[in-house]
Write an enzyme that holds these catalytic residues in place. Structure first.
Site, mmCIF file in Angstrom:
data_model
loop_
_atom_site.group_PDB
_atom_site.id
_atom_site.type_symbol
_atom_site.label_atom_id
_atom_site.label_comp_id
_atom_site.label_asym_id
_atom_site.label_seq_id
_atom_site.Cartn_x
_atom_site.Cartn_y
_atom_site.Cartn_z
ATOM 1 C CG HIS A 282 11.338 -33.376 -23.813
ATOM 2 N ND1 HIS A 282 11.808 -34.642 -24.149
ATOM 3 C CD2 HIS A 282 12.488 -32.571 -24.344
ATOM 4 C CE1 HIS A 282 12.652 -34.612 -24.241
ATOM 5 N NE2 HIS A 282 13.419 -33.442 -24.770
ATOM 6 C CE LYS B 290 7.505 -1.491 -10.319
ATOM 7 N NZ LYS B 290 7.731 -2.063 -11.363
ATOM 8 N NE ARG C 105 4.649 1.263 -1.729
ATOM 9 C CZ ARG C 105 5.688 1.030 -1.455
ATOM 10 N NH1 ARG C 105 6.590 1.300 -2.368
ATOM 11 N NH2 ARG C 105 6.000 0.166 -0.839
ATOM 12 C CE LYS D 140 6.766 -7.309 -17.825
ATOM 13 N NZ LYS D 140 8.064 -7.871 -16.824
ATOM 14 C CG ASN E 131 1.991 0.852 3.605
ATOM 15 O OD1 ASN E 131 0.936 1.109 3.676
ATOM 16 N ND2 ASN E 131 3.008 1.504 2.950
ATOM 17 N N GLY E 132 1.650 -3.374 5.814
ATOM 18 C CA GLY E 132 2.186 -4.326 6.287
ATOM 19 C C GLY E 132 1.301 -5.150 6.923
ATOM 20 C CD GLU F 161 4.020 -8.606 -14.825
ATOM 21 O OE1 GLU F 161 4.924 -8.628 -15.642
ATOM 22 O OE2 GLU F 161 4.188 -8.418 -13.816
ATOM 23 C CD GLU G 22 10.399 -10.059 -17.860
ATOM 24 O OE1 GLU G 22 10.366 -11.041 -16.717
ATOM 25 O OE2 GLU G 22 10.143 -9.014 -17.583
ATOM 26 C CD1 TRP H 297 -2.673 -4.765 -4.279
ATOM 27 C CD2 TRP H 297 -2.137 -6.109 -2.463
ATOM 28 N NE1 TRP H 297 -2.528 -6.083 -4.718
ATOM 29 C CE2 TRP H 297 -2.249 -6.872 -3.788
ATOM 30 C CE3 TRP H 297 -1.770 -6.508 -1.249
ATOM 31 C CZ2 TRP H 297 -1.944 -8.370 -3.681
ATOM 32 C CZ3 TRP H 297 -1.760 -7.997 -1.143
ATOM 33 C CH2 TRP H 297 -1.600 -8.679 -2.532
ATOM 34 C CB CYS I 90 -1.036 -0.094 1.241
ATOM 35 S SG CYS I 90 -1.661 -1.619 1.555
HETATM 36 C C1 F6R Z 1 6.720 -8.454 -13.203
HETATM 37 C C2 F6R Z 1 7.437 -7.729 -11.757
HETATM 38 C C3 F6R Z 1 7.518 -8.575 -10.647
HETATM 39 C C4 F6R Z 1 8.760 -8.181 -10.032
HETATM 40 C C5 F6R Z 1 8.776 -9.062 -8.666
HETATM 41 C C6 F6R Z 1 10.047 -8.733 -7.833
HETATM 42 O O1 F6R Z 1 6.807 -7.340 -14.115
HETATM 43 O O2 F6R Z 1 7.616 -6.774 -11.858
HETATM 44 O O3 F6R Z 1 7.436 -10.132 -10.930
HETATM 45 O O4 F6R Z 1 9.879 -8.325 -10.660
HETATM 46 O O5 F6R Z 1 7.729 -8.767 -7.837
HETATM 47 O O6 F6R Z 1 10.084 -7.308 -7.474
HETATM 48 P P1 F6R Z 1 11.155 -6.630 -6.797
HETATM 49 O O7 F6R Z 1 12.278 -6.713 -7.983
HETATM 50 O O8 F6R Z 1 10.953 -5.441 -6.565
HETATM 51 O O9 F6R Z 1 11.987 -7.683 -5.962
#
Ligand code: F6R
Length: 617
Positions: A513, A612, A27, A494, A107-108, A497, A490, A81, A2
């Site tokens: 396989h 995030k 966030r 993307k 937060n937490g 997500e 990756e 969140w 959050c």
């Molecule tokens: C994907 C993404 C997440 C972060 C993951 C780790 O686009 O952003 O998969 O890579 O949550 O986050 P950090 O790098 O902040 O530890």
């Protein structure tokens, strides 16, 4: 996950809080709220605590407040969140105590909130939300005897869990109090004013110098005064101010429709900033003074264990290939949440390398704590100055990607890769694992990457065509080999997500396989096949897909005509040394995901269910 913003001063608190929340909305964003103290509203002279909350995105709260603005120069605010309780206005923060005297945002997670709630209920407290945070507000209220920091201190002694807190009291209209344990909290001050926030972008409009709170610290902000003390002892602590080099424009969209697109296009600059100053004048060595604290450990290191999550893990997987190939160090890559719950074999000769954009990811943080307990040294690669993971590491190499606002990581990923290349070449030099001429050649290639990336970004015709044709397809399969196997993972992440389509990344050699059973004309297969020592093998895989009437979108090196005969579409990237190709190949995949999500009308910067930085397990 959050966001928190608090303000005390002379300005209109509502404006400062909303502006800060806008910068933090990425966030966490299922509800939002503010609490503002108005000193003048009550004829008796007592301050009035005004609280407004709304479910949904911040704009709902903004609309509410624009109709009925809250006056006052002291306030706290939050974007949520949800963890405990559904995202509705009742569960949104700020929460109040029974008397409506205390307002608190958090937060937490308060782990023992149920026991605390039962005990408070027995004393007659009644609760109106399902949150753990409301319990905290009541607890502070219970201990309140006219000095907010004392009440918070007493309350937090009863609490188990993680928190960043901002709290105000109706009875102390000149004070904003915060505390931190496991969740980030920073403060800034100007003339006669003070700011509190969970994240740097919230403060960029007001100050570039911040105080970073450590765990178990309490901060009291009064107009023109900032004091920090330990949670256990009410004695002032000396705190350094840290200079932030992000500018406000980096937290604005600057004409782009989404932060994600802006951040994709910022990659050449982000990479220049990350590489800048880290290559010797003669271009024959890597300079990483950040590694000084690890000098001895690196000399005796026998193994590297990389821990990270999501996109950062994909960077770690590329790291394994290059570190093993060039620095000749054995490397293991683990998902942080797996690493922390197995019994990893670690000792003083192991270097644990944590990769994280935010520096706050709970599992990675727990992973480095475990590593230290086992005697390993910890190096982190991180984008956020002074965040928890770098602060708990023995050394840190910062990426200089600037703030990454979009939830889906793009520029942070390529900058993490850049640091891994730098680290590899540094270690290769240190261990004499590569001839000087080869190091020089790789450095030359690395330095050219930002300009090559500019060319990739100009070349979007095929990407737009693929997005147009396949945005409603059944899903996507991504295939790559060797260093570009992580690129495939990756690329698929993307798509998942931001467009909510299923996509799977696979090592191309594994196709036979299992996944080959999926090949059909409704599942486009993205094949990452730039020139490299496995190029011929990728071509064979592509033929196998075509033989089964699959659709192939290839990412290939400019001039590779052969691949065009076997693919439905080819996205060309400039010719660079095969080993550097992950830095370029990731970018068209980011753009493809972006344009597919745009066609599907998705909320690209704030995809559903995601936040995030993942500060809870
Ligand atoms: C994907 C993404 C997440 C972060 C993951 C780790 O686009 O952003 O998969 O890579 O949550 O986050 P950090 O790098 O902040 O530890």
């Amino acid at each position: 996950m959050c966001g928190i913003v608090g303000y005390i001063g002379q300005r209109n608190a509502q404006e400062v809080l909303l502006r800060g929340l806008r910068r933090l909305e990425y966030r966490g964003y299922d509800s939002a709220g503010v609490a503002i103290l108005n000193n003048k509203a009550n004829p008796s002279g007592a301050a009035v605590l005004q609280i407004k909350k709304r479910a949904g995105k911040l704009k709902g709260l903004e609309a509410l407040l624009s109709k009925r603005p809250l006056k006052g120069n002291l306030g706290i605010s939050h974007v949520r969140w949800a963890t405990h309780g559904i995202p509705n206005a009742r569960n949104a923060h700020p929460h109040r105590d029974c008397q409506g005297r205390i307002a608190l945002v958090h937060n937490g997670i308060i782990e023992n909130y149920e026991q605390l709630k039962e005990a408070l209920a027995r004393e007659g407290h009644t609760f109106c939300s399902q949150t753990d945070t409301e319990v905290l507000a009541h607890l502070v209220g219970r201990f309140y005897r006219g000095r907010l920091e004392d009440a918070l201190r007493a309350a937090l002694k009863k609490v188990r869990g993680s928190y960043a807190i901002a709290v105000i009291s109706r009875d102390e209209p000149g004070k904003l109090v915060g505390a931190r344990m496991g969740s980030p909290l920073i403060a800034g001050s100007g003339e006669n004013e003070g700011f509190l926030a969970s994240d740097i972008p919230a403060l960029l409009d007001y100050t570039k110098e911040v105080v970073l709170l450590d765990d178990r610290e309490i901060i009291v902000l009064e107009r023109g005064k900032l004091s920090v003390s330990n949670l256990d002892k009410d004695q002032p602590l000396k705190k350094k101010r840290v200079k932030i080099n992000w500018d406000v424009s980096s937290a604005e969209k600057e004409g782009f429709p989404h932060f994600m697109l802006k951040e994709i296009y910022e990659q050449p600059k982000a990479l220049r900033d990350t590489l800048g100053g880290r290559i010797s004048e003669k271009k024959d060595a890597i300079i990483l003074p950040e590694l000084k604290p690890l000098e001895k450990a690196l000399a005796s290191m026998q193994r590297i264990v990389i821990i990270s999550c999501g996109t950062a893990r994909h960077a770690g997987l590329v790291g394994k290939y290059i570190l093993e190939q060039y620095a000749r160090v054995p490397v293991e890559v683990d998902i942080s949440s797996e690493f922390r719950y197995r019994s990893p074999i670690l000792n003083q000769k192991t270097l644990v390398l944590a990769i994280t954009q935010s520096g706050e990811t709970a599992d990675t943080l727990a992973g480095i704590r475990l590593a230290k307990e086992c005697g390993a040294k910890v190096l982190s690669i991180c984008n956020v100055l002074g965040s928890s993971i770098p602060r708990e590491s023995d050394a840190v190499i910062y990426t200089h990607a600037g703030p990454e606002i979009a939830v889906a990581s793009t520029k942070a990923y390529t900058c993490q890769l850049a640091v891994l290349y730098l680290l590899t070449l540094y270690l290769a030099g240190l261990k004499n694992a590569l001839p000087g001429a080869k190091i020089k050649q790789l450095i030359a290639g690395l330095e050219k990457i930002p300009q090559e990336l500019e060319k990739v970004l100009q070349n979007k015709k095929v990407i737009l065509e693929c997005a147009r044709r396949y945005y409603h397809s059944f899903g996507f399969l991504y295939l790559g080999r060797s260093l570009n196997f992580p690129t495939a993972l990756e690329g698929a992440l993307k798509i998942k997500e931001i467009s909510y389509m299923h996509a799977e990344g696979y090592a191309a050699g594994e196709m036979k396989h299992g996944p080959i059973a999926l090949i059909n004309p409704h599942l486009p297969v993205v094949c990452i096949a730039p020139e490299s020592r496995v190029h011929q093998k990728m071509l064979s895989n592509i033929e196998e897909i075509k033989a089964r009437r699959g659709i192939v979108i290839s990412v290939a090196t400019a001039g590779d005509k052969l691949i065009a005969h076997h693919s439905n579409h080819v996205i060309y990237i400039p010719r660079v040394a095969g080993v550097l190709s992950p830095l370029l190949a990731a970018v068209p995949l980011q753009l493809l995901a972006y344009h597919i999500a745009a066609k599907r009308g998705c909320d690209i910067d704030q995809p559903k269910n995601l936040a995030k930085s993942v500060t809870v397990e």
